[in-house]
Design a protein around this motif. Structure first.
Motif, PDB file in Angstrom:
ATOM      1  N   VAL A  76      10.777  29.936  18.413  1.00  0.00           N
ATOM      2  CA  VAL A  76      11.479  29.337  17.250  1.00  0.00           C
ATOM      3  C   VAL A  76      10.397  28.504  16.568  1.00  0.00           C
ATOM      4  O   VAL A  76      10.171  28.626  15.316  1.00  0.00           O
ATOM      5  N   CYS A  77       9.433  28.018  17.138  1.00  0.00           N
ATOM      6  CA  CYS A  77       8.391  27.449  16.864  1.00  0.00           C
ATOM      7  C   CYS A  77       7.384  28.407  15.996  1.00  0.00           C
ATOM      8  O   CYS A  77       6.950  27.866  14.761  1.00  0.00           O
ATOM      9  N   LYS A  78       7.144  29.363  16.474  1.00  0.00           N
ATOM     10  CA  LYS A  78       6.213  30.511  15.960  1.00  0.00           C
ATOM     11  C   LYS A  78       6.895  30.915  14.467  1.00  0.00           C
ATOM     12  O   LYS A  78       5.998  30.977  13.574  1.00  0.00           O
ATOM     13  N   GLU A  79       8.127  31.195  14.573  1.00  0.00           N
ATOM     14  CA  GLU A  79       8.924  31.483  13.223  1.00  0.00           C
ATOM     15  C   GLU A  79       8.930  30.468  12.176  1.00  0.00           C
ATOM     16  O   GLU A  79       8.589  30.906  10.839  1.00  0.00           O
ATOM     17  N   LEU A  80       9.143  29.314  12.673  1.00  0.00           N
ATOM     18  CA  LEU A  80       9.191  28.236  11.702  1.00  0.00           C
ATOM     19  C   LEU A  80       7.865  27.817  11.071  1.00  0.00           C
ATOM     20  O   LEU A  80       7.694  27.482   9.790  1.00  0.00           O
ATOM     21  N   VAL A  81       7.121  27.797  11.783  1.00  0.00           N
ATOM     22  CA  VAL A  81       5.714  27.261  11.647  1.00  0.00           C
ATOM     23  C   VAL A  81       5.021  28.415  10.603  1.00  0.00           C
ATOM     24  O   VAL A  81       4.421  28.013   9.694  1.00  0.00           O
ATOM     25  N   GLY A  82       5.302  29.744  10.854  1.00  0.00           N
ATOM     26  CA  GLY A  82       4.703  30.791  10.182  1.00  0.00           C
ATOM     27  C   GLY A  82       5.410  30.628   8.453  1.00  0.00           C
ATOM     28  O   GLY A  82       4.874  30.687   7.635  1.00  0.00           O
ATOM     29  N   ALA A  83       6.763  30.273   8.635  1.00  0.00           N
ATOM     30  CA  ALA A  83       7.519  29.950   7.371  1.00  0.00           C
ATOM     31  C   ALA A  83       7.179  28.910   6.441  1.00  0.00           C
ATOM     32  O   ALA A  83       7.365  28.814   5.221  1.00  0.00           O
ATOM     33  N   HIS A  84       6.915  27.786   7.332  1.00  0.00           N
ATOM     34  CA  HIS A  84       7.027  26.433   6.795  1.00  0.00           C
ATOM     35  C   HIS A  84       5.552  25.724   7.419  1.00  0.00           C
ATOM     36  O   HIS A  84       5.589  25.077   8.310  1.00  0.00           O
ATOM     37  N   GLY A  86       3.670  23.530   6.467  1.00  0.00           N
ATOM     38  CA  GLY A  86       3.625  22.001   6.569  1.00  0.00           C
ATOM     39  C   GLY A  86       4.436  21.306   7.710  1.00  0.00           C
ATOM     40  O   GLY A  86       4.358  20.229   7.926  1.00  0.00           O
ATOM     41  N   LEU A  87       5.510  22.332   8.240  1.00  0.00           N
ATOM     42  CA  LEU A  87       6.166  21.750   9.411  1.00  0.00           C
ATOM     43  C   LEU A  87       5.138  21.381  10.537  1.00  0.00           C
ATOM     44  O   LEU A  87       4.403  22.005  11.167  1.00  0.00           O
ATOM     45  N   ARG A  88       5.556  20.202  11.021  1.00  0.00           N
ATOM     46  CA  ARG A  88       4.975  19.960  12.359  1.00  0.00           C
ATOM     47  C   ARG A  88       5.936  19.970  13.554  1.00  0.00           C
ATOM     48  O   ARG A  88       7.073  19.617  13.546  1.00  0.00           O
ATOM     49  N   VAL A  89       5.605  20.532  14.635  1.00  0.00           N
ATOM     50  CA  VAL A  89       6.542  20.572  16.038  1.00  0.00           C
ATOM     51  C   VAL A  89       5.927  19.801  17.088  1.00  0.00           C
ATOM     52  O   VAL A  89       4.935  19.904  17.575  1.00  0.00           O
ATOM     53  N   LEU A  90       6.945  18.905  17.527  1.00  0.00           N
ATOM     54  CA  LEU A  90       6.882  18.251  18.795  1.00  0.00           C
ATOM     55  C   LEU A  90       7.706  18.938  19.759  1.00  0.00           C
ATOM     56  O   LEU A  90       8.922  18.743  19.828  1.00  0.00           O
ATOM     57  N   VAL A  91       7.012  19.396  21.023  1.00  0.00           N
ATOM     58  CA  VAL A  91       7.864  19.821  21.871  1.00  0.00           C
ATOM     59  C   VAL A  91       8.196  18.742  22.867  1.00  0.00           C
ATOM     60  O   VAL A  91       7.327  18.109  23.329  1.00  0.00           O
ATOM     61  N   LEU A  92       9.568  18.791  23.289  1.00  0.00           N
ATOM     62  CA  LEU A  92      10.008  17.906  24.162  1.00  0.00           C
ATOM     63  C   LEU A  92      10.501  18.542  25.178  1.00  0.00           C
ATOM     64  O   LEU A  92      11.889  19.101  25.223  1.00  0.00           O
ATOM     65  N   SER A  93       9.966  18.694  26.392  1.00  0.00           N
ATOM     66  CA  SER A  93      10.225  19.541  27.526  1.00  0.00           C
ATOM     67  C   SER A  93      10.290  18.901  29.012  1.00  0.00           C
ATOM     68  O   SER A  93       9.525  17.878  29.025  1.00  0.00           O
ATOM     69  N   ALA A  94      11.073  19.540  29.627  1.00  0.00           N
ATOM     70  CA  ALA A  94      11.091  18.920  31.313  1.00  0.00           C
ATOM     71  C   ALA A  94      10.087  19.683  32.064  1.00  0.00           C
ATOM     72  O   ALA A  94       9.734  19.120  33.104  1.00  0.00           O
ATOM     73  N   VAL A 105       1.586  25.601  22.412  1.00  0.00           N
ATOM     74  CA  VAL A 105       0.351  25.462  21.401  1.00  0.00           C
ATOM     75  C   VAL A 105       0.007  26.437  20.789  1.00  0.00           C
ATOM     76  O   VAL A 105      -0.296  26.495  19.523  1.00  0.00           O
ATOM     77  N   LYS A 106      -0.035  27.485  21.293  1.00  0.00           N
ATOM     78  CA  LYS A 106      -0.520  29.043  20.672  1.00  0.00           C
ATOM     79  C   LYS A 106       0.619  29.090  19.610  1.00  0.00           C
ATOM     80  O   LYS A 106       0.507  30.029  18.777  1.00  0.00           O
ATOM     81  N   SER A 107       1.858  28.855  19.808  1.00  0.00           N
ATOM     82  CA  SER A 107       2.874  29.086  19.092  1.00  0.00           C
ATOM     83  C   SER A 107       2.893  28.353  17.715  1.00  0.00           C
ATOM     84  O   SER A 107       3.541  28.429  16.728  1.00  0.00           O
ATOM     85  N   ARG A 215      -3.735  24.259  13.297  1.00  0.00           N
ATOM     86  CA  ARG A 215      -4.762  23.458  13.934  1.00  0.00           C
ATOM     87  C   ARG A 215      -5.464  24.223  15.114  1.00  0.00           C
ATOM     88  O   ARG A 215      -6.773  24.087  15.318  1.00  0.00           O
ATOM     89  N   VAL A 216      -4.490  24.919  15.901  1.00  0.00           N
ATOM     90  CA  VAL A 216      -5.141  25.943  16.757  1.00  0.00           C
ATOM     91  C   VAL A 216      -6.299  26.723  16.403  1.00  0.00           C
ATOM     92  O   VAL A 216      -7.159  27.097  17.013  1.00  0.00           O
ATOM     93  N   GLU A 217      -5.906  27.530  15.421  1.00  0.00           N
ATOM     94  CA  GLU A 217      -6.904  28.366  14.832  1.00  0.00           C
ATOM     95  C   GLU A 217      -8.038  27.661  14.414  1.00  0.00           C
ATOM     96  O   GLU A 217      -9.413  28.227  14.310  1.00  0.00           O
ATOM     97  N   LEU A 218      -7.955  26.699  13.775  1.00  0.00           N
ATOM     98  CA  LEU A 218      -9.234  25.855  13.162  1.00  0.00           C
ATOM     99  C   LEU A 218      -9.892  25.355  14.416  1.00  0.00           C
ATOM    100  O   LEU A 218     -11.175  25.466  14.363  1.00  0.00           O
ATOM    101  N   VAL A 219      -9.345  24.829  15.521  1.00  0.00           N
ATOM    102  CA  VAL A 219     -10.339  24.331  16.492  1.00  0.00           C
ATOM    103  C   VAL A 219     -11.163  25.420  17.190  1.00  0.00           C
ATOM    104  O   VAL A 219     -12.071  25.637  17.592  1.00  0.00           O
ATOM    105  N   ARG A 220     -10.280  26.539  17.219  1.00  0.00           N
ATOM    106  CA  ARG A 220     -10.976  27.897  17.861  1.00  0.00           C
ATOM    107  C   ARG A 220     -12.064  28.369  17.091  1.00  0.00           C
ATOM    108  O   ARG A 220     -12.939  28.532  17.613  1.00  0.00           O
TER     109      ARG A 220
END
Length: 230
Positions: A76-84, A86-94, A105-107, A215-220
């Protein structure tokens, strides 16, 4: 008459979407964010629904669980960040499993927070994520930076149409160097005595020049160029 709180006004401008397959948890997070001044524009309980509603609602920040029916959260993250972009994604996980963190992060996720976080930690994280700053539950930030370095030691083939020596300005290079060292946009702004918005503009310009997407690609890229050691 009470004086308006500038910070609250800023928070109200941040549009958030909450995605989680547990209705009670999803509703509680949405309620906490709303009460803290954020505008919750949509919620979803499965992967396909999240993609569909995010395209329509266009939130600033997507608060995303990884374990979703229909489509994994990372996809979901990969698809939406690719399409938008400017979208920021904060994963909230158990899950605090390293593999889950790195996959997120890679997504394209900007940050990763465990569900054990307090409401204050969540609201602070959403605000920072909206500003483009990476937010990680303590102990995970080092893991992510270590993975950036590992990836840099085994670089992916360069795109054939990517310029080998993009022309960055001195300030863009300076900002890129600090990004590679793991500093947040706010910390970079303080270090260089410039505004947070100016840092964001430099990062966006650099992404465009380097034909990178996040940012992932930029840092790399920066680590491969040795800028984190300067």
């Amino acid at each position: 008459m009470s004086t308006p709180n500038p910070q609250a006004s800023e928070e109200r401008a941040i549009k958030v979407m909450v995605v989680d397959d547990h209705p009670m948890w999803r509703d509680a997070v949405a309620r906490d964010l709303t009460e803290s001044g954020f505008e919750v524009v949509a919620t979803a309980g499965d992967g396909p629904g999240a993609v569909r509603r995010a395209h329509a609602a266009v939130p600033d920040v997507l608060v995303l669980d990884l374990n979703l029916p229909g489509m994994p959260g990372a996809q979901v993250c990969k698809e939406l960040v690719g399409a938008h972009p400017g979208l920021r994604v904060l994963v909230l996980s158990a899950s605090g499993e390293h593999a889950d963190v790195l996959e997120a992060v890679k997504s394209g996720a900007t940050g990763y927070l465990l569900k054990s976080a307090s409401t204050r930690e969540l609201t602070d994280a959403v605000r920072a994520t909206a500003a483009g700053d990476p937010v990680f539950t303590p102990g995970l930030a080092g893991l992510v930076l270590g993975e950036y370095r590992r990836l840099a030691s085994d670089p992916a083939p360069a795109a054939p149409d990517r310029p080998k020596a993009p022309q960055l300005t001195d300030r863009e290079t300076e900002v890129l160097r600090l990004v590679a060292k793991g500093l947040s946009y706010k910390q970079i702004a303080e270090r260089l005595v410039i505004s947070h918005r100016t840092v964001q503009n430099h990062v966006q310009n650099t992404l465009g020049k380097l034909q990178l997407h996040n940012r992932v690609e930029l840092v790399r890229y920066a680590i491969e160029a040795g800028l984190d050691d300067v």
